[in-house]
Scaffold this motif. Structure first.
Motif, PDB file in Angstrom:
ATOM      1  N   GLY A  73      64.861  -2.123  63.498  1.00  0.00           N
ATOM      2  CA  GLY A  73      65.801  -2.153  62.844  1.00  0.00           C
ATOM      3  C   GLY A  73      65.579  -3.177  61.691  1.00  0.00           C
ATOM      4  N   PRO A  74      66.570  -3.656  61.156  1.00  0.00           N
ATOM      5  CA  PRO A  74      66.061  -3.610  59.929  1.00  0.00           C
ATOM      6  C   PRO A  74      65.657  -4.644  59.382  1.00  0.00           C
ATOM      7  N   PRO A  75      64.548  -5.025  59.160  1.00  0.00           N
ATOM      8  CA  PRO A  75      63.857  -5.852  59.096  1.00  0.00           C
ATOM      9  C   PRO A  75      64.190  -7.682  58.199  1.00  0.00           C
ATOM     10  N   ALA A  76      63.888  -8.626  58.879  1.00  0.00           N
ATOM     11  CA  ALA A  76      64.021  -9.929  58.125  1.00  0.00           C
ATOM     12  C   ALA A  76      63.630  -9.684  57.026  1.00  0.00           C
ATOM     13  N   LEU A  77      62.822  -8.955  56.205  1.00  0.00           N
ATOM     14  CA  LEU A  77      62.107  -9.637  55.074  1.00  0.00           C
ATOM     15  C   LEU A  77      61.640  -8.437  54.055  1.00  0.00           C
ATOM     16  N   ASP A  78      62.814  -8.333  52.620  1.00  0.00           N
ATOM     17  CA  ASP A  78      61.493  -7.370  52.606  1.00  0.00           C
ATOM     18  C   ASP A  78      61.332  -7.477  50.898  1.00  0.00           C
ATOM     19  N   ILE A  79      60.302  -7.873  50.383  1.00  0.00           N
ATOM     20  CA  ILE A  79      60.597  -8.736  49.009  1.00  0.00           C
ATOM     21  C   ILE A  79      59.241  -7.303  48.174  1.00  0.00           C
ATOM     22  N   VAL A  80      58.829  -7.787  47.068  1.00  0.00           N
ATOM     23  CA  VAL A  80      57.956  -7.233  46.332  1.00  0.00           C
ATOM     24  C   VAL A  80      57.869  -8.488  45.185  1.00  0.00           C
ATOM     25  N   VAL A  81      56.123  -8.662  45.531  1.00  0.00           N
ATOM     26  CA  VAL A  81      55.389 -10.305  44.741  1.00  0.00           C
ATOM     27  C   VAL A  81      54.632  -9.411  43.734  1.00  0.00           C
ATOM     28  N   GLU A  82      55.215 -10.215  42.780  1.00  0.00           N
ATOM     29  CA  GLU A  82      54.794  -9.231  41.715  1.00  0.00           C
ATOM     30  C   GLU A  82      53.116 -10.244  40.437  1.00  0.00           C
ATOM     31  N   GLU A  83      52.212  -9.784  41.132  1.00  0.00           N
ATOM     32  CA  GLU A  83      50.362  -9.829  40.715  1.00  0.00           C
ATOM     33  C   GLU A  83      50.374  -9.868  39.572  1.00  0.00           C
ATOM     34  N   ALA A  84      49.107 -10.688  38.313  1.00  0.00           N
ATOM     35  CA  ALA A  84      48.656  -9.842  37.485  1.00  0.00           C
ATOM     36  C   ALA A  84      47.498  -8.947  37.668  1.00  0.00           C
ATOM     37  N   ASP A  85      47.649  -8.815  38.732  1.00  0.00           N
ATOM     38  CA  ASP A  85      46.564  -7.232  38.485  1.00  0.00           C
ATOM     39  C   ASP A  85      46.872  -6.305  39.766  1.00  0.00           C
ATOM     40  N   VAL A  86      48.162  -6.435  39.184  1.00  0.00           N
ATOM     41  CA  VAL A  86      48.776  -5.493  40.032  1.00  0.00           C
ATOM     42  C   VAL A  86      49.978  -4.949  39.566  1.00  0.00           C
ATOM     43  N   SER A  87      50.209  -3.670  39.186  1.00  0.00           N
ATOM     44  CA  SER A  87      50.528  -3.380  38.477  1.00  0.00           C
ATOM     45  C   SER A  87      52.152  -2.869  39.359  1.00  0.00           C
ATOM     46  N   GLY A  88      53.395  -3.302  39.485  1.00  0.00           N
ATOM     47  CA  GLY A  88      54.793  -2.995  40.255  1.00  0.00           C
ATOM     48  C   GLY A  88      54.505  -4.033  41.487  1.00  0.00           C
ATOM     49  N   GLY A  89      53.477  -5.160  41.222  1.00  0.00           N
ATOM     50  CA  GLY A  89      53.271  -6.005  42.840  1.00  0.00           C
ATOM     51  C   GLY A  89      53.111  -5.604  43.579  1.00  0.00           C
ATOM     52  N   ARG A  90      52.898  -6.468  44.805  1.00  0.00           N
ATOM     53  CA  ARG A  90      52.491  -6.064  46.538  1.00  0.00           C
ATOM     54  C   ARG A  90      53.535  -6.010  46.916  1.00  0.00           C
ATOM     55  N   ARG A  91      54.212  -4.907  47.917  1.00  0.00           N
ATOM     56  CA  ARG A  91      55.659  -4.717  49.356  1.00  0.00           C
ATOM     57  C   ARG A  91      54.934  -5.480  50.553  1.00  0.00           C
ATOM     58  N   TYR A  92      55.921  -6.602  50.741  1.00  0.00           N
ATOM     59  CA  TYR A  92      56.161  -7.512  52.343  1.00  0.00           C
ATOM     60  C   TYR A  92      57.199  -7.147  52.700  1.00  0.00           C
ATOM     61  N   VAL A  93      56.746  -6.636  54.256  1.00  0.00           N
ATOM     62  CA  VAL A  93      58.453  -5.830  54.349  1.00  0.00           C
ATOM     63  C   VAL A  93      58.173  -6.681  56.325  1.00  0.00           C
ATOM     64  N   ALA A  94      58.653  -7.487  56.622  1.00  0.00           N
ATOM     65  CA  ALA A  94      58.196  -8.233  58.191  1.00  0.00           C
ATOM     66  C   ALA A  94      59.336  -8.658  58.694  1.00  0.00           C
ATOM     67  N   TRP A  95      59.164  -8.200  60.221  1.00  0.00           N
ATOM     68  CA  TRP A  95      59.681  -8.264  61.192  1.00  0.00           C
ATOM     69  C   TRP A  95      59.692  -9.044  62.378  1.00  0.00           C
ATOM     70  N   ARG A  96      60.937 -10.110  63.278  1.00  0.00           N
ATOM     71  CA  ARG A  96      60.599 -11.275  64.064  1.00  0.00           C
ATOM     72  C   ARG A  96      60.581 -10.750  65.290  1.00  0.00           C
ATOM     73  N   CYS A  97      59.351 -11.259  66.097  1.00  0.00           N
ATOM     74  CA  CYS A  97      59.472 -10.143  67.541  1.00  0.00           C
ATOM     75  C   CYS A  97      59.165 -11.417  68.565  1.00  0.00           C
ATOM     76  N   ALA A  98      60.274 -11.977  68.926  1.00  0.00           N
ATOM     77  CA  ALA A  98      59.759 -12.905  70.535  1.00  0.00           C
ATOM     78  C   ALA A  98      58.376 -13.743  69.873  1.00  0.00           C
ATOM     79  N   GLY A  99      58.960 -15.218  69.003  1.00  0.00           N
ATOM     80  CA  GLY A  99      58.256 -15.869  69.012  1.00  0.00           C
ATOM     81  C   GLY A  99      56.399 -15.422  68.229  1.00  0.00           C
ATOM     82  N   ASN A 100      56.324 -13.962  66.990  1.00  0.00           N
ATOM     83  CA  ASN A 100      55.509 -13.527  66.456  1.00  0.00           C
ATOM     84  C   ASN A 100      56.755 -12.925  65.006  1.00  0.00           C
ATOM     85  N   ALA A 101      55.400 -12.998  64.134  1.00  0.00           N
ATOM     86  CA  ALA A 101      55.705 -11.896  62.694  1.00  0.00           C
ATOM     87  C   ALA A 101      55.239 -10.875  62.480  1.00  0.00           C
ATOM     88  N   LEU A 102      56.220  -9.156  62.501  1.00  0.00           N
ATOM     89  CA  LEU A 102      55.304  -8.051  62.421  1.00  0.00           C
ATOM     90  C   LEU A 102      55.489  -8.475  60.776  1.00  0.00           C
TER      91      LEU A 102
END
Length: 144
Positions: A73-102
């Motif tokens: 299903g839809p992720p709980a988090l979907d962000i792009v973190v801008e970083e000086a060494d990476v054009s366009g930033g780095r993307r992180y997408v996360a889901w919660r799953c029974a006491g864990n994060a994927l």
């Protein structure tokens, strides 16, 4: 440093109650570069794309996100973190799953000192009452 390697050539790291597996790499090959040979492209289960750029790398991450979204299903988090060494930033997408994060995300290839990037999937503990780490700290969550 990998705990084992899958039959498709993916290195799997585990420790500290965490599972981490890179699934795509971005690096440049050339006589005058750190990688003079296509190291990953020679492994079973991996494919190289000559001339691939950051957009192609991002598309591989997007495909993994799409697959997990279909399963979880839809992720709980979907962000792009801008970083000086990476054009366009780095993307992180996360889901919660029974006491864990994927978490599916991008980061520097940790065994390479020459600018390689990889897409990773990580499963690690994150209690149901805990917040996801701030964007700038998500890269550390994806380290082994």
């Amino acid at each position: 440093m990998a705990r084992f390697v899958t039959d498709q050539g993916h290195h799997v790291y585990e420790g500290d109650a965490r599972f981490l597996m890179p699934f795509c790499e971005q690096y440049h090959v050339g006589e005058d570069l750190a990688f003079t040979q296509d190291e990953w492209g020679r492994l079973p289960g991996w494919t190289s794309f000559r001339g691939a750029d950051r957009e192609d790398f991002n598309a591989h991450l997007g495909a993994a996100v799409d697959q997990f979204t279909q399963l979880l299903g839809p992720p709980a988090l979907d962000i792009v973190v801008e970083e000086a060494d990476v054009s366009g930033g780095r993307r992180y997408v996360a889901w919660r799953c029974a006491g864990n994060a994927l978490v599916v995300g991008q980061g520097p290839e940790p065994l390479c000192f020459f600018g390689g990037e990889e897409g990773r999937v990580c499963i690690g503990p994150l209690g149901s009452d805990e917040r996801f780490p701030p964007g700038a700290e998500l890269g550390a969550f994806l380290q082994f």
